[in-house]
Scaffold this motif. Structure first.
Motif, PDB file in Angstrom:
ATOM      1  N   LYS A  86       0.837  -1.202   0.000  1.00  0.00           N
ATOM      2  CA  LYS A  86       0.000   0.000   0.000  1.00  0.00           C
ATOM      3  C   LYS A  86       0.871   1.250   0.000  1.00  0.00           C
ATOM      4  N   PHE A  87       1.923   1.211   0.799  1.00  0.00           N
ATOM      5  CA  PHE A  87       2.838   2.359   0.840  1.00  0.00           C
ATOM      6  C   PHE A  87       3.480   2.582  -0.526  1.00  0.00           C
ATOM      7  N   LEU A  88       4.041   1.536  -1.087  1.00  0.00           N
ATOM      8  CA  LEU A  88       4.743   1.669  -2.375  1.00  0.00           C
ATOM      9  C   LEU A  88       3.817   2.119  -3.494  1.00  0.00           C
ATOM     10  N   ALA A  89       2.560   1.695  -3.426  1.00  0.00           N
ATOM     11  CA  ALA A  89       1.610   2.029  -4.484  1.00  0.00           C
ATOM     12  C   ALA A  89       1.091   3.457  -4.368  1.00  0.00           C
ATOM     13  N   ASN A  90       1.129   4.020  -3.180  1.00  0.00           N
ATOM     14  CA  ASN A  90       0.462   5.306  -2.962  1.00  0.00           C
ATOM     15  C   ASN A  90       1.382   6.482  -2.644  1.00  0.00           C
ATOM     16  N   ILE A  91       2.646   6.227  -2.313  1.00  0.00           N
ATOM     17  CA  ILE A  91       3.560   7.327  -2.033  1.00  0.00           C
ATOM     18  C   ILE A  91       3.822   8.106  -3.321  1.00  0.00           C
ATOM     19  N   THR A  92       3.890   9.413  -3.221  1.00  0.00           N
ATOM     20  CA  THR A  92       4.103  10.246  -4.406  1.00  0.00           C
ATOM     21  C   THR A  92       5.494  10.876  -4.383  1.00  0.00           C
ATOM     22  N   PRO A  93       6.030  11.235  -5.562  1.00  0.00           N
ATOM     23  CA  PRO A  93       7.329  11.908  -5.607  1.00  0.00           C
ATOM     24  C   PRO A  93       7.338  13.193  -4.775  1.00  0.00           C
ATOM     25  N   ARG A  94       6.230  13.922  -4.764  1.00  0.00           N
ATOM     26  CA  ARG A  94       6.168  15.156  -3.989  1.00  0.00           C
ATOM     27  C   ARG A  94       6.289  14.865  -2.496  1.00  0.00           C
TER      28      ARG A  94
ATOM     29  N   GLN B 296      18.676  19.836  11.293  1.00  0.00           N
ATOM     30  CA  GLN B 296      18.484  19.625  12.727  1.00  0.00           C
ATOM     31  C   GLN B 296      17.917  20.903  13.335  1.00  0.00           C
ATOM     32  N   PRO B 297      17.084  20.819  14.378  1.00  0.00           N
ATOM     33  CA  PRO B 297      16.648  19.564  14.982  1.00  0.00           C
ATOM     34  C   PRO B 297      15.643  18.844  14.085  1.00  0.00           C
ATOM     35  N   LEU B 298      15.413  17.589  14.385  1.00  0.00           N
ATOM     36  CA  LEU B 298      14.445  16.827  13.619  1.00  0.00           C
ATOM     37  C   LEU B 298      13.043  17.391  13.836  1.00  0.00           C
ATOM     38  N   PRO B 299      12.156  17.200  12.879  1.00  0.00           N
ATOM     39  CA  PRO B 299      10.803  17.768  12.995  1.00  0.00           C
ATOM     40  C   PRO B 299       9.975  17.073  14.068  1.00  0.00           C
ATOM     41  N   ALA B 300       8.925  17.751  14.481  1.00  0.00           N
ATOM     42  CA  ALA B 300       7.959  17.150  15.388  1.00  0.00           C
ATOM     43  C   ALA B 300       7.147  16.112  14.621  1.00  0.00           C
ATOM     44  N   MET B 301       6.562  15.186  15.355  1.00  0.00           N
ATOM     45  CA  MET B 301       5.754  14.153  14.706  1.00  0.00           C
ATOM     46  C   MET B 301       4.614  14.751  13.896  1.00  0.00           C
ATOM     47  N   SER B 302       4.036  15.839  14.370  1.00  0.00           N
ATOM     48  CA  SER B 302       2.912  16.464  13.659  1.00  0.00           C
ATOM     49  C   SER B 302       3.337  16.968  12.284  1.00  0.00           C
ATOM     50  N   GLN B 303       4.588  17.400  12.156  1.00  0.00           N
ATOM     51  CA  GLN B 303       5.084  17.872  10.865  1.00  0.00           C
ATOM     52  C   GLN B 303       5.217  16.721   9.873  1.00  0.00           C
ATOM     53  N   ILE B 304       5.665  15.569  10.363  1.00  0.00           N
ATOM     54  CA  ILE B 304       5.748  14.404   9.486  1.00  0.00           C
ATOM     55  C   ILE B 304       4.347  13.922   9.124  1.00  0.00           C
ATOM     56  N   LYS B 305       3.447  13.922  10.076  1.00  0.00           N
ATOM     57  CA  LYS B 305       2.079  13.473   9.810  1.00  0.00           C
ATOM     58  C   LYS B 305       1.429  14.322   8.720  1.00  0.00           C
ATOM     59  N   LYS B 306       1.695  15.630   8.729  1.00  0.00           N
ATOM     60  CA  LYS B 306       1.095  16.524   7.748  1.00  0.00           C
ATOM     61  C   LYS B 306       1.504  16.185   6.315  1.00  0.00           C
ATOM     62  N   LEU B 307       2.588  15.458   6.156  1.00  0.00           N
ATOM     63  CA  LEU B 307       3.020  15.069   4.811  1.00  0.00           C
ATOM     64  C   LEU B 307       2.062  14.052   4.192  1.00  0.00           C
ATOM     65  N   GLY B 308       1.293  13.369   5.040  1.00  0.00           N
ATOM     66  CA  GLY B 308       0.335  12.386   4.532  1.00  0.00           C
ATOM     67  C   GLY B 308       0.972  11.133   3.970  1.00  0.00           C
ATOM     68  N   LEU B 309       2.133  10.764   4.474  1.00  0.00           N
ATOM     69  CA  LEU B 309       2.806   9.563   3.975  1.00  0.00           C
ATOM     70  C   LEU B 309       1.928   8.342   4.215  1.00  0.00           C
ATOM     71  N   PRO B 310       1.679   7.532   3.195  1.00  0.00           N
ATOM     72  CA  PRO B 310       0.856   6.337   3.392  1.00  0.00           C
ATOM     73  C   PRO B 310       1.452   5.430   4.468  1.00  0.00           C
ATOM     74  N   GLU B 311       0.596   4.917   5.353  1.00  0.00           N
ATOM     75  CA  GLU B 311       0.985   3.989   6.417  1.00  0.00           C
ATOM     76  C   GLU B 311       1.766   4.635   7.554  1.00  0.00           C
ATOM     77  N   PHE B 312       1.899   5.954   7.532  1.00  0.00           N
ATOM     78  CA  PHE B 312       2.605   6.658   8.606  1.00  0.00           C
ATOM     79  C   PHE B 312       1.702   7.734   9.204  1.00  0.00           C
ATOM     80  N   SER B 313       0.618   7.306   9.820  1.00  0.00           N
ATOM     81  CA  SER B 313      -0.333   8.279  10.361  1.00  0.00           C
ATOM     82  C   SER B 313      -0.349   8.333  11.880  1.00  0.00           C
TER      83      SER B 313
END
Length: 225
Positions: free
Chosen positions: A81-89, A101-118
């Protein structure tokens, strides 16, 4: 109260018995890679996640799933599902977000909408692989160490995660709990083991105890540490 010598020894010993599969996957050659230890897993996945090659980054994120679901039967479904739905953007946005650095907060990564990483579990795994010295995993196994009697005794007690939820939500409250948890792991390492354990290592000590059926002892240790 501080940890007893017995508790300190028990927690450190759990690290030696940590037995989560040290595996990654080569998606280009379609074969599993067996590493000798977790350091090999960490080094390999981090090199992919921070690569300037978008294909590597994609495979790095897929490997976070591959490793995290190593003991789960539906691993391939999640990865496909991840491989099929992740986009180049999304891949480019992830690289832009995590390149400094520093690394982003979890909310910043979540906002990217990465499949399977919610949820917190797998987003925290991304952060752990990027910097295992300061970051660790917070998943449903670790959440078992909460005290559910309404009396706050450890840093996980404020985690917002109800029995009817299938994953730990990314929220402002849970971000605070996650940061408290990863810092607590470092504090325990410094206070009782002269800093010899990284944040990820200390979390694995607790995880190993829980996996071995010693959740009550693990909770008591976290309460007292």
């Amino acid at each position: 109260m501080p940890l007893t010598q017995s508790q300190s020894t028990m927690l450190a010993s759990a690290f030696k018995s940590y037995s989560f599969p040290a595996v990654t996957f080569n998606f280009s050659k379609n074969c599993q890679i067996q590493h000798s230890n977790m350091l090999g897993v960490e080094t390999h996945i981090k090199s992919l996640l921070i690569s300037r090659n978008p294909a590597d980054v994609k495979h790095g994120l897929a490997n976070v799933l591959y490793w995290g679901y190593a003991q789960i039967g539906y691993r391939e479904i999640r990865i496909n599902k991840f491989l099929a739905n992740i986009t180049p953007r999304q891949i480019q946005d992830f690289s832009n977000l995590t390149s400094n650095q520093p690394l982003p907060a979890m909310s910043q990564i979540k906002k990217l909408g990465l499949p399977e990483f919610s949820g917190v579990s797998f987003i925290s795994k991304i952060l752990m692989f990027l910097d295992p010295s300061s970051y660790c995993t917070l998943d449903q196994q670790i959440a078992k160490m909460r005290n559910l009697d309404g009396i706050q005794r450890n840093v996980l007690d404020n985690l917002s995660f109800s029995p009817n939820e299938t994953q730990i939500r990314v929220s402002g409250q849970n971000q605070k709990v996650y940061d408290a948890w990863r810092h607590k792991c470092l504090d325990i390492s410094l206070q009782y083991y002269s800093g010899s354990f990284r944040s990820a290592d200390m979390e694995r000590c607790f995880f190993s105890m829980i996996q071995q059926g010693n959740t009550i002892d693990a909770r008591d240790i976290l309460n007292n540490a």
